[in-house]
Design a protein around this motif. Structure first.
Motif, PDB file in Angstrom:
ATOM      1  N   SER A 258       0.830  -1.205   0.000  1.00  0.00           N
ATOM      2  CA  SER A 258       0.000   0.000   0.000  1.00  0.00           C
ATOM      3  C   SER A 258       0.864   1.254   0.000  1.00  0.00           C
ATOM      4  O   SER A 258       1.896   1.328   0.673  1.00  0.00           O
ATOM      5  CB  SER A 258      -0.911   0.009   1.229  1.00  0.00           C
ATOM      6  OG  SER A 258      -1.559   1.246   1.369  1.00  0.00           O
ATOM      7  N   LYS A 259       0.430   2.262  -0.756  1.00  0.00           N
ATOM      8  CA  LYS A 259       1.144   3.543  -0.819  1.00  0.00           C
ATOM      9  C   LYS A 259       0.641   4.518   0.257  1.00  0.00           C
ATOM     10  O   LYS A 259       1.130   5.644   0.346  1.00  0.00           O
ATOM     11  CB  LYS A 259       0.952   4.182  -2.203  1.00  0.00           C
ATOM     12  CG  LYS A 259       1.445   3.311  -3.358  1.00  0.00           C
ATOM     13  CD  LYS A 259       2.939   3.077  -3.291  1.00  0.00           C
ATOM     14  CE  LYS A 259       3.462   2.434  -4.564  1.00  0.00           C
ATOM     15  NZ  LYS A 259       2.939   1.088  -4.821  1.00  0.00           N
ATOM     16  N   LEU A 260      -0.317   4.077   1.056  1.00  0.00           N
ATOM     17  CA  LEU A 260      -0.855   4.943   2.091  1.00  0.00           C
ATOM     18  C   LEU A 260       0.151   5.120   3.228  1.00  0.00           C
ATOM     19  O   LEU A 260       0.936   4.216   3.524  1.00  0.00           O
ATOM     20  CB  LEU A 260      -2.141   4.342   2.663  1.00  0.00           C
ATOM     21  CG  LEU A 260      -3.321   4.143   1.700  1.00  0.00           C
ATOM     22  CD1 LEU A 260      -4.465   3.429   2.424  1.00  0.00           C
ATOM     23  CD2 LEU A 260      -3.792   5.467   1.132  1.00  0.00           C
ATOM     24  N   SER A 261       0.100   6.286   3.871  1.00  0.00           N
ATOM     25  CA  SER A 261       0.910   6.500   5.061  1.00  0.00           C
ATOM     26  C   SER A 261       0.339   5.653   6.202  1.00  0.00           C
ATOM     27  O   SER A 261      -0.789   5.136   6.113  1.00  0.00           O
ATOM     28  CB  SER A 261       0.893   7.969   5.470  1.00  0.00           C
ATOM     29  OG  SER A 261      -0.395   8.348   5.924  1.00  0.00           O
ATOM     30  N   LYS A 262       1.099   5.491   7.280  1.00  0.00           N
ATOM     31  CA  LYS A 262       0.620   4.688   8.408  1.00  0.00           C
ATOM     32  C   LYS A 262      -0.687   5.248   8.967  1.00  0.00           C
ATOM     33  O   LYS A 262      -1.602   4.499   9.305  1.00  0.00           O
ATOM     34  CB  LYS A 262       1.687   4.638   9.503  1.00  0.00           C
ATOM     35  CG  LYS A 262       2.879   3.761   9.162  1.00  0.00           C
ATOM     36  CD  LYS A 262       2.450   2.314   8.912  1.00  0.00           C
ATOM     37  CE  LYS A 262       3.637   1.434   8.585  1.00  0.00           C
ATOM     38  NZ  LYS A 262       3.231   0.037   8.269  1.00  0.00           N
ATOM     39  N   ARG A 263      -0.779   6.564   9.075  1.00  0.00           N
ATOM     40  CA  ARG A 263      -2.007   7.180   9.578  1.00  0.00           C
ATOM     41  C   ARG A 263      -3.173   6.902   8.632  1.00  0.00           C
ATOM     42  O   ARG A 263      -4.281   6.575   9.082  1.00  0.00           O
ATOM     43  CB  ARG A 263      -1.809   8.689   9.732  1.00  0.00           C
ATOM     44  CG  ARG A 263      -3.067   9.425  10.195  1.00  0.00           C
ATOM     45  CD  ARG A 263      -2.835  10.910  10.361  1.00  0.00           C
ATOM     46  NE  ARG A 263      -1.960  11.185  11.504  1.00  0.00           N
ATOM     47  CZ  ARG A 263      -1.627  12.407  11.909  1.00  0.00           C
ATOM     48  NH1 ARG A 263      -2.093  13.457  11.256  1.00  0.00           N
ATOM     49  NH2 ARG A 263      -0.848  12.569  12.941  1.00  0.00           N
ATOM     50  N   GLU A 264      -2.924   6.991   7.332  1.00  0.00           N
ATOM     51  CA  GLU A 264      -3.969   6.721   6.349  1.00  0.00           C
ATOM     52  C   GLU A 264      -4.381   5.243   6.383  1.00  0.00           C
ATOM     53  O   GLU A 264      -5.558   4.914   6.198  1.00  0.00           O
ATOM     54  CB  GLU A 264      -3.488   7.096   4.953  1.00  0.00           C
ATOM     55  CG  GLU A 264      -3.363   8.593   4.732  1.00  0.00           C
ATOM     56  CD  GLU A 264      -2.668   8.944   3.429  1.00  0.00           C
ATOM     57  OE1 GLU A 264      -2.951  10.032   2.877  1.00  0.00           O
ATOM     58  OE2 GLU A 264      -1.833   8.129   2.948  1.00  0.00           O
ATOM     59  N   GLN A 265      -3.424   4.363   6.632  1.00  0.00           N
ATOM     60  CA  GLN A 265      -3.736   2.938   6.722  1.00  0.00           C
ATOM     61  C   GLN A 265      -4.667   2.654   7.894  1.00  0.00           C
ATOM     62  O   GLN A 265      -5.625   1.884   7.766  1.00  0.00           O
ATOM     63  CB  GLN A 265      -2.444   2.127   6.862  1.00  0.00           C
ATOM     64  CG  GLN A 265      -1.629   2.042   5.585  1.00  0.00           C
ATOM     65  CD  GLN A 265      -0.434   1.125   5.726  1.00  0.00           C
ATOM     66  OE1 GLN A 265      -0.352   0.300   6.624  1.00  0.00           O
ATOM     67  NE2 GLN A 265       0.526   1.265   4.825  1.00  0.00           N
ATOM     68  N   VAL A 266      -4.393   3.276   9.025  1.00  0.00           N
ATOM     69  CA  VAL A 266      -5.250   3.092  10.200  1.00  0.00           C
ATOM     70  C   VAL A 266      -6.669   3.576   9.908  1.00  0.00           C
ATOM     71  O   VAL A 266      -7.657   2.925  10.276  1.00  0.00           O
ATOM     72  CB  VAL A 266      -4.663   3.815  11.428  1.00  0.00           C
ATOM     73  CG1 VAL A 266      -5.663   3.824  12.585  1.00  0.00           C
ATOM     74  CG2 VAL A 266      -3.362   3.145  11.864  1.00  0.00           C
ATOM     75  N   LYS A 267      -6.781   4.705   9.219  1.00  0.00           N
ATOM     76  CA  LYS A 267      -8.097   5.232   8.862  1.00  0.00           C
ATOM     77  C   LYS A 267      -8.804   4.305   7.874  1.00  0.00           C
ATOM     78  O   LYS A 267     -10.023   4.105   7.953  1.00  0.00           O
ATOM     79  CB  LYS A 267      -7.956   6.632   8.255  1.00  0.00           C
ATOM     80  CG  LYS A 267      -7.605   7.714   9.275  1.00  0.00           C
ATOM     81  CD  LYS A 267      -7.567   9.081   8.616  1.00  0.00           C
ATOM     82  CE  LYS A 267      -7.280  10.179   9.643  1.00  0.00           C
ATOM     83  NZ  LYS A 267      -7.226  11.523   9.027  1.00  0.00           N
ATOM     84  N   GLU A 268      -8.050   3.727   6.948  1.00  0.00           N
ATOM     85  CA  GLU A 268      -8.638   2.802   5.979  1.00  0.00           C
ATOM     86  C   GLU A 268      -9.147   1.545   6.669  1.00  0.00           C
ATOM     87  O   GLU A 268     -10.227   1.034   6.342  1.00  0.00           O
ATOM     88  CB  GLU A 268      -7.602   2.428   4.907  1.00  0.00           C
ATOM     89  CG  GLU A 268      -8.143   1.604   3.749  1.00  0.00           C
ATOM     90  CD  GLU A 268      -9.144   2.361   2.897  1.00  0.00           C
ATOM     91  OE1 GLU A 268      -9.879   1.691   2.150  1.00  0.00           O
ATOM     92  OE2 GLU A 268      -9.199   3.606   2.970  1.00  0.00           O
ATOM     93  N   VAL A 269      -8.383   1.056   7.633  1.00  0.00           N
ATOM     94  CA  VAL A 269      -8.820  -0.107   8.407  1.00  0.00           C
ATOM     95  C   VAL A 269     -10.117   0.203   9.145  1.00  0.00           C
ATOM     96  O   VAL A 269     -11.061  -0.603   9.138  1.00  0.00           O
ATOM     97  CB  VAL A 269      -7.721  -0.535   9.403  1.00  0.00           C
ATOM     98  CG1 VAL A 269      -8.281  -1.537  10.418  1.00  0.00           C
ATOM     99  CG2 VAL A 269      -6.545  -1.151   8.659  1.00  0.00           C
ATOM    100  N   GLU A 270     -10.187   1.363   9.749  1.00  0.00           N
ATOM    101  CA  GLU A 270     -11.398   1.757  10.467  1.00  0.00           C
ATOM    102  C   GLU A 270     -12.596   1.818   9.524  1.00  0.00           C
ATOM    103  O   GLU A 270     -13.690   1.353   9.855  1.00  0.00           O
ATOM    104  CB  GLU A 270     -11.191   3.119  11.136  1.00  0.00           C
ATOM    105  CG  GLU A 270     -12.379   3.582  11.966  1.00  0.00           C
ATOM    106  CD  GLU A 270     -12.125   4.907  12.668  1.00  0.00           C
ATOM    107  OE1 GLU A 270     -13.068   5.424  13.289  1.00  0.00           O
ATOM    108  OE2 GLU A 270     -10.999   5.429  12.588  1.00  0.00           O
ATOM    109  N   LYS A 271     -12.376   2.352   8.327  1.00  0.00           N
ATOM    110  CA  LYS A 271     -13.459   2.468   7.347  1.00  0.00           C
ATOM    111  C   LYS A 271     -13.969   1.089   6.914  1.00  0.00           C
ATOM    112  O   LYS A 271     -15.185   0.850   6.856  1.00  0.00           O
ATOM    113  CB  LYS A 271     -12.973   3.252   6.124  1.00  0.00           C
ATOM    114  CG  LYS A 271     -14.056   3.475   5.079  1.00  0.00           C
ATOM    115  CD  LYS A 271     -13.536   4.261   3.888  1.00  0.00           C
ATOM    116  CE  LYS A 271     -12.745   3.373   2.957  1.00  0.00           C
ATOM    117  NZ  LYS A 271     -12.371   4.082   1.694  1.00  0.00           N
ATOM    118  N   ILE A 272     -13.044   0.171   6.633  1.00  0.00           N
ATOM    119  CA  ILE A 272     -13.436  -1.162   6.183  1.00  0.00           C
ATOM    120  C   ILE A 272     -14.122  -1.941   7.296  1.00  0.00           C
ATOM    121  O   ILE A 272     -15.109  -2.653   7.064  1.00  0.00           O
ATOM    122  CB  ILE A 272     -12.208  -1.941   5.657  1.00  0.00           C
ATOM    123  CG1 ILE A 272     -11.649  -1.258   4.391  1.00  0.00           C
ATOM    124  CG2 ILE A 272     -12.566  -3.384   5.355  1.00  0.00           C
ATOM    125  CD1 ILE A 272     -12.612  -1.201   3.225  1.00  0.00           C
TER     126      ILE A 272
END
Length: 226
Positions: free
Chosen positions: A115-129
């Protein structure tokens, strides 16, 4: 819109001096936003066609076209990259890592898919899913504390966290009771529509078929009905 084509695919195995043909010229078009269910008796070839389509084994002949790219001509490294970035997988067993929390399971998948997302963006993506599969309240839980239906919901979340285009589901409800099976199928159908996934599912459970858009019947290595 069709984005996955299976053209004249055959598969043979050699058993001693005898060649056994498992698939005998299979043609199938998969479309975005649809669940296509493969059904048929044991030995009909349905699981073989799924694993070949997913790049987990090679066809003897024929073509597997993913967005016009012929996967049968790709190197193993190219196929691995497609599987990691464009495909999602849901199996009969959730195959969750026992020592990782729900959130960590999904973050690991993002790492695997580069994933090209930053760590903060990854955490937000996990929350969304997790919200999408109604499991955000269990993000800190370990697999041992989850019910069978909850584990399968997390497995589905893990399969879609990297935004794949194709979802392969091999007997995704086989280990669940009827109620949990229907819950999982409702979720798969909703996600297929919402995320415009192309979903190919193998199932033996006729009660799950109403959740599919197309039902393909296989027998003796052929498609015999739709």
């Amino acid at each position: 819109m069709a984005n996955f084509l299976i053209e004249d695919v055959t598969k043979s195995f050699t058993n001693g001096e005898v060649e056994e043909q498992i698939l005998k010229g299979v043609n199938l078009t998969l479309k975005e936003g649809e669940i296509t269910a493969l059904v048929g008796p044991s030995g009909s070839g349905k699981s073989t066609i799924l694993t070949i389509a997913a790049g987990l084994q090679k066809a003897s002949n024929g073509k597997i076209l993913f967005e016009t790219k012929d996967m049968t001509k790709m190197s193993q490294e190219e196929i691995r990259e497609v599987r990691a970035t464009e495909f999602g997988f849901v199996f009969q067993s959730s195959h969750l890592v026992p020592f990782l929390t729900v959130e960590e399971q999904l973050l690991l998948m993002l790492d695997v898919s580069e994933s090209k997302l930053s760590k903060r963006e990854q955490v937000k993506e996990v929350e969304k899913i997790l919200k999408l599969v109604e499991m955000n309240h269990r993000k800190d839980a370990y697999p041992a504390s989850l019910s069978g239906g909850e584990r399968q919901r997390i497995a589905i979340a893990r399969a879609i966290i990297h935004q794949p285009k194709i979802l392969f589901a091999d007997e995704p409800t086989a280990s669940l009771d009827t109620k949990r099976s229907k819950d999982v199928m409702e979720l798969l159908r909703e996600l297929t529509k919402t995320l415009n996934l192309t979903t190919l599912m193998v199932t033996h459970d006729e009660e799950m078929l109403p959740y599919s858009d197309r039902i393909i019947t296989m027998r003796d290595g052929y498609i015999v009905g739709e």
